[in-house]
Design a protein around this motif. Structure first.
Motif, PDB file in Angstrom:
ATOM      1  N   ALA A 535       0.834  -1.210   0.000  1.00 17.39           N
ATOM      2  CA  ALA A 535       0.000   0.000   0.000  1.00 17.39           C
ATOM      3  C   ALA A 535       0.865   1.256   0.000  1.00 17.39           C
ATOM      4  N   GLY A 536       1.908   1.251   0.809  1.00 18.03           N
ATOM      5  CA  GLY A 536       2.791   2.411   0.848  1.00 18.03           C
ATOM      6  C   GLY A 536       3.534   2.610  -0.456  1.00 18.03           C
ATOM      7  N   LEU A 537       3.979   1.519  -1.062  1.00 17.17           N
ATOM      8  CA  LEU A 537       4.689   1.630  -2.339  1.00 17.17           C
ATOM      9  C   LEU A 537       3.752   2.150  -3.427  1.00 17.17           C
ATOM     10  N   ARG A 538       2.510   1.673  -3.411  1.00 13.96           N
ATOM     11  CA  ARG A 538       1.547   2.138  -4.416  1.00 13.96           C
ATOM     12  C   ARG A 538       1.321   3.640  -4.290  1.00 13.96           C
ATOM     13  N   ALA A 539       1.200   4.119  -3.076  1.00 12.58           N
ATOM     14  CA  ALA A 539       0.989   5.558  -2.864  1.00 12.58           C
ATOM     15  C   ALA A 539       2.200   6.361  -3.317  1.00 12.58           C
ATOM     16  N   ALA A 540       3.410   5.850  -3.053  1.00  5.23           N
ATOM     17  CA  ALA A 540       4.618   6.569  -3.446  1.00  5.23           C
ATOM     18  C   ALA A 540       4.759   6.616  -4.959  1.00  5.23           C
ATOM     19  N   PHE A 561       8.112 -10.176   0.367  1.00  5.91           N
ATOM     20  CA  PHE A 561       8.212  -9.558  -0.961  1.00  5.91           C
ATOM     21  C   PHE A 561       7.305 -10.237  -1.971  1.00  5.91           C
ATOM     22  N   GLU A 562       7.077 -11.534  -1.791  1.00  6.01           N
ATOM     23  CA  GLU A 562       6.299 -12.283  -2.775  1.00  6.01           C
ATOM     24  C   GLU A 562       4.808 -11.983  -2.694  1.00  6.01           C
ATOM     25  N   HIS A 563       4.380 -11.304  -1.651  1.00  6.71           N
ATOM     26  CA  HIS A 563       2.945 -11.092  -1.429  1.00  6.71           C
ATOM     27  C   HIS A 563       2.574  -9.635  -1.702  1.00  6.71           C
ATOM     28  N   GLY A 564       2.529  -9.290  -2.964  1.00  4.16           N
ATOM     29  CA  GLY A 564       2.088  -7.964  -3.372  1.00  4.16           C
ATOM     30  C   GLY A 564       3.189  -7.092  -3.938  1.00  4.16           C
ATOM     31  N   ASP A 567       4.541  -8.215  -7.546  1.00  4.97           N
ATOM     32  CA  ASP A 567       3.635  -7.901  -8.654  1.00  4.97           C
ATOM     33  C   ASP A 567       3.674  -6.425  -9.021  1.00  4.97           C
ATOM     34  N   MET A 568       4.059  -5.582  -8.072  1.00  8.99           N
ATOM     35  CA  MET A 568       4.107  -4.147  -8.348  1.00  8.99           C
ATOM     36  C   MET A 568       5.389  -3.745  -9.069  1.00  8.99           C
ATOM     37  N   VAL A 569       6.476  -4.467  -8.833  1.00  8.29           N
ATOM     38  CA  VAL A 569       7.741  -4.078  -9.470  1.00  8.29           C
ATOM     39  C   VAL A 569       7.958  -4.787 -10.797  1.00  8.29           C
ATOM     40  N   LEU A 570       7.213  -5.867 -11.033  1.00 15.90           N
ATOM     41  CA  LEU A 570       7.326  -6.576 -12.299  1.00 15.90           C
ATOM     42  C   LEU A 570       6.098  -6.301 -13.149  1.00 15.90           C
ATOM     43  N   GLY A 571       6.315  -6.119 -14.436  1.00 19.27           N
ATOM     44  CA  GLY A 571       5.220  -5.941 -15.366  1.00 19.27           C
ATOM     45  C   GLY A 571       5.425  -6.798 -16.592  1.00 19.27           C
ATOM     46  N   PRO A 578       8.749 -10.257 -19.453  1.00 16.95           N
ATOM     47  CA  PRO A 578       8.718  -9.559 -18.164  1.00 16.95           C
ATOM     48  C   PRO A 578       9.498  -8.254 -18.228  1.00 16.95           C
ATOM     49  N   VAL A 579       8.984  -7.240 -17.572  1.00 16.31           N
ATOM     50  CA  VAL A 579       9.603  -5.924 -17.544  1.00 16.31           C
ATOM     51  C   VAL A 579       9.755  -5.492 -16.090  1.00 16.31           C
ATOM     52  N   GLN A 580      10.958  -5.070 -15.717  1.00 13.29           N
ATOM     53  CA  GLN A 580      11.212  -4.600 -14.357  1.00 13.29           C
ATOM     54  C   GLN A 580      10.876  -3.113 -14.293  1.00 13.29           C
ATOM     55  N   ARG A 581       9.889  -2.756 -13.472  1.00 10.70           N
ATOM     56  CA  ARG A 581       9.480  -1.361 -13.365  1.00 10.70           C
ATOM     57  C   ARG A 581      10.293  -0.590 -12.333  1.00 10.70           C
ATOM     58  N   LEU A 582      10.820  -1.314 -11.347  1.00 11.64           N
ATOM     59  CA  LEU A 582      11.512  -0.692 -10.231  1.00 11.64           C
ATOM     60  C   LEU A 582      12.625  -1.631  -9.792  1.00 11.64           C
ATOM     61  N   GLY A 583      13.799  -1.081  -9.514  1.00  5.25           N
ATOM     62  CA  GLY A 583      14.879  -1.916  -9.026  1.00  5.25           C
ATOM     63  C   GLY A 583      14.610  -2.365  -7.599  1.00  5.25           C
ATOM     64  N   VAL A 584      14.964  -3.610  -7.285  1.00  2.00           N
ATOM     65  CA  VAL A 584      14.750  -4.152  -5.941  1.00  2.00           C
ATOM     66  C   VAL A 584      16.092  -4.549  -5.338  1.00  2.00           C
ATOM     67  N   LEU A 585      16.412  -3.943  -4.189  1.00  2.00           N
ATOM     68  CA  LEU A 585      17.636  -4.220  -3.451  1.00  2.00           C
ATOM     69  C   LEU A 585      17.246  -5.086  -2.252  1.00  2.00           C
ATOM     70  N   ALA A 586      17.551  -6.369  -2.320  1.00  2.00           N
ATOM     71  CA  ALA A 586      17.167  -7.287  -1.239  1.00  2.00           C
ATOM     72  C   ALA A 586      18.177  -7.208  -0.109  1.00  2.00           C
ATOM     73  N   TYR A 587      17.676  -7.066   1.129  1.00  2.00           N
ATOM     74  CA  TYR A 587      18.581  -7.102   2.276  1.00  2.00           C
ATOM     75  C   TYR A 587      18.161  -8.210   3.230  1.00  2.00           C
ATOM     76  N   GLU A 588      18.953  -8.439   4.250  1.00  2.00           N
ATOM     77  CA  GLU A 588      18.778  -9.545   5.183  1.00  2.00           C
ATOM     78  C   GLU A 588      18.718 -10.878   4.439  1.00  2.00           C
TER      79      GLU A 588
END
Length: 699
Positions: A535-540, A561-564, A567-571, A578-588
């Motif tokens: 929800a926060g990412l969608r608003a941003a 990450f797999e739950h919502g 789907d927002m960063v991949l199109g 597949p198209v990457q809409r946003l880069g994802v930096l995985a931590y931990e």
């Protein structure tokens, strides 16, 4: 193209020994006027004389007697030389098995000329031609600008098409200069379109440029550090679009300018004798690479560089024009022999793991050694940020929250090891040890901090009780940015991320607008988010200020990450890809060390100041379930001769939507162990064997 101006005396070099290949320059005459080339200059001056064919034929006979079996015919433009066809025929008759024709395409634009050469070979049952094109720019405008001949690019392309249609072996060369280096990424398109098998890109050599003034030489020789971003962009495109095995090399670029790409940099080559046009004669054979080393030197600081044995140094003229401050030695890599692990049989046993019949590539490698897998690089969508697949997480370097303080020296050694591995970005934050991680990182990087990507954060602050909270008011964001710039010693922050969603009531739009204003003021280049839910990412994203990244926790045992979010960063692109809409930096990625194999028996105990002392994953009932996965990783790691951490990190990098992974490390050994992940990404049988154990730990 050729290395010897007419009438120039060659340096005194050791007598040439046997060489598998020979280069013969048939003359200086050329249709182009390349700004860096002696042949173009001599032709323009009317001094490029034709040489008798007998000279080339005699040189071929001498080379064959020495044992050479590969010959490259050079110019000027060799196809303009009357001696070329007789020389080709003689080379075949003498038993040469490979003939390279170095051309700028002036005559290959005519299909009939190509067919004449191929017919000459066919009459002698010879098919070993290689056509090496001089492509002096990654696009038409750059090539024509370098050659100073409008239309030369189109003639070249016509020849490439004719030869490609005839199934010929095509390679390409260029001498990168001030007029061409910005076009480097365009070479990827040329290679793909024309099925070019190999690409060699060299640096301007002052002694090969003819009789030039210092002003002319300076104008054609760009700084190596100015070229580096364009080389990186090109090489990253080759990795993505042609695959990491495409044969490309960068000649004579000092390794320290681009150490993460050392595998593609070459200063010498296969033993080669050169016979070059020298006035109205041909020179005696001379050692090509010994000559190339003869007008270079090493600044004193190079003695400490790990690449010193492989690097021939820099041209004296280059140092005269640009100085040597950009050449910072790369610290040496020191890896002792790995401690042996207990043997394990993955085909059976209590672990329940099965990889099927043992295979050589699983039983013997990739082994631990001083040569870790080559780093991979990925570009964040909608940005110019080209990041190594692994980034060094710097929280542990600050000495707070993760056990005993490793100290300043250990932090510096860990950063140096990361750079040696090709890691080019570092993740830090003001919250990490109240800025001490920032300070240690800046000191460890030194001047290199301006060439690397430092990703930092804003908004998270400690209150009087020591508890962190997120205050994203514009005033606090501005203050955090200014403080980070001071601590890190930077003029601009490459990637600035909101550390946590706001907890103090500031509207998200107001925070994002403040960051956009800081970017417009030149304080930062790119904006990202950390720890946002769907929800926060969608608003941003709806606010549309050009966010480029999301940093989020992700591991074999932490899968939010797999739950919502995924789907927002991949199109999906227009053709279903597949198209990457946003880069994802995985931590931990290592689950705070649980997946690194360090805790092997009972639940570990930590002091109250350690974050893990309050983490339920390190206590029952979670501990037993997660420990089984850790044991499975250790069993497979033993078989593969890697660290368990490498498997955990590789799994993350394989997942859809993940761009890069942050790995925290307290020592060089830890970051080197994690970097072994890069050699495991395609081990499909390993992942099939591990998947049931990973699934058991799915939240």
């Amino acid at each position: 193209m050729p290395p010897v101006p007419a009438g120039r005396r060659l340096p005194v070099l050791p007598a040439p020994g046997p060489a598998a290949q020979v280069e013969i320059q048939l003359g200086h005459a050329c249709n182009n006027r390349c700004v860096f080339c002696v042949s173009g200059q001599l032709t323009a001056q009317g001094l490029a004389r034709p040489l008798p064919a007998g000279l080339a034929l005699a040189a071929l006979a001498q080379a064959a007697a020495r044992g050479a079996r590969k010959v490259t015919f050079l110019g000027g433009e060799p196809t303009l030389q009357a001696s070329l066809l007789p020389a080709i025929a003689r080379a075949i008759d003498l038993g040469f098995t490979a003939i390279v024709l170095f051309t700028n395409g002036v005559k290959t634009a005519r299909a009939g000329y190509i067919d004449e050469i191929l017919a000459l070979g066919a009459a002698r049952s010879f098919t070993g031609f290689e056509w090496r094109f001089s492509i002096q720019g990654g696009d038409e405008a750059s090539h024509d600008h370098v050659t100073e001949k409008p239309g030369s690019f189109q003639r070249l392309v016509a020849g490439l098409r004719h030869l490609r249609d005839r199934g010929q072996h095509l390679t390409a060369n260029a001498c990168i200069n001030t007029r061409s280096y910005r076009s480097l990424p365009g070479y990827v398109d040329l290679v793909r379109e024309h099925d070019i098998r190999q690409l060699h890109l060299d640096q301007v050599r002052p002694r090969d440029a003819g009789q030039r003034s210092d002003a002319e030489l300076r104008a054609m020789m760009p700084r190596y550090s100015d070229q580096a971003p364009f080389f990186r962009a090109m090489l990253d495109r080759f990795d993505r679009e042609q695959g990491p095995d495409f044969d490309i090399n960068v000649g004579n670029l000092p390794f320290c300018v681009m150490p993460e790409r050392a595998a593609q940099i070459h200063h010498d080559g296969e033993s080669t004798l050169t016979v070059a046009a020298d006035g109205e004669h041909l020179s005696q054979p001379w050692d090509k690479y010994a000559d190339k080393r003869s007008d270079k030197f090493h600044p004193p600081a190079c003695a400490a560089c790990r690449f010193r044995p492989r690097c021939n140094g820099i041209f004296s003229k280059y140092a005269e024009f640009h100085g040597t401050a950009e050449f910072i030695p790369v610290p040496g890599l020191s890896l002792g022999p790995a401690a042996p692990r207990a043997s394990a049989d993955l085909s059976s046993g209590s672990s329940g793991l099965s990889l099927g019949p043992a295979a050589p590539h699983l039983s013997s490698g990739p082994a631990r050694s001083a040569d870790p897998p080559a780093m991979k690089y990925r570009t964040l969508p909608n940005s110019d940020l080209q990041l190594s697949a692994l980034g060094l997480g710097c929280w542990t370097l600050g000495g707070e929250g993760w056990g005993p303080d490793p100290g300043e020296a250990a932090a510096a050694d860990t950063v140096a090891a990361a750079i040696e591995l090709g890691i080019n970005w570092f993740d830090t934050a003001p919250l990490y040890a109240d800025g001490r991680a920032d300070q240690r990182l800046a000191r460890a990087l030194g001047a290199r901090r301006h060439d690397l990507v430092i990703a930092t954060k804003v908004g998270a602050r400690k209150d009087a009780s020591g508890h962190a909270h997120s205050d994203l008011s514009p005033a606090n964001l501005v203050a955090d940015v200014e403080a980070s710039l001071r601590r890190l010693g930077l003029d601009v922050l490459p990637l600035l991320q909101i550390h946590w969603p706001c907890e103090r009531g500031t509207p998200l739009a107001a925070s994002l607008d403040a960051l956009a204003e800081l970017r417009a003021a030149g304080k930062l280049r790119h904006v990202g988010l950390c720890n946002y839910n769907p929800a926060g990412l969608r608003a941003a994203l709806a606010h549309d200020i050009g966010l480029v990244s999301l940093q989020t926790p992700y591991s074999m045992v932490r899968r939010e990450f797999e739950h919502g979010l995924r789907d927002m960063v991949l199109g999906t692109g227009p053709e279903g890809q597949p198209v990457q809409r946003l880069g994802v930096l995985a931590y931990e990625t290592l689950c705070r060390g649980l997946l690194a194999g360090a805790h092997t028996r009972s639940p570990p105990s930590f002091p109250g100041t350690d974050l893990r002392a309050h983490d339920p994953r390190f206590r029952e009932p979670s501990w037993t379930r997660l420990h089984r996965l850790s044991q499975a990783l250790s069993t497979v790691a033993t078989r593969l001769q890697v660290e368990p951490a490498a498997l955990a990190v590789a799994w993350v990098l394989r997942q859809p939507g993940i761009s890069v992974a942050v790995v925290g490390a307290r020592s060089p050994a830890q970051i080197r162990g994690a970097a072994q992940a890069l050699g495991l990404l395609s081990q499909t049988r390993v992942w099939r064997a591990l998947q049931p154990h990973i699934d058991v730990c799915r939240p």
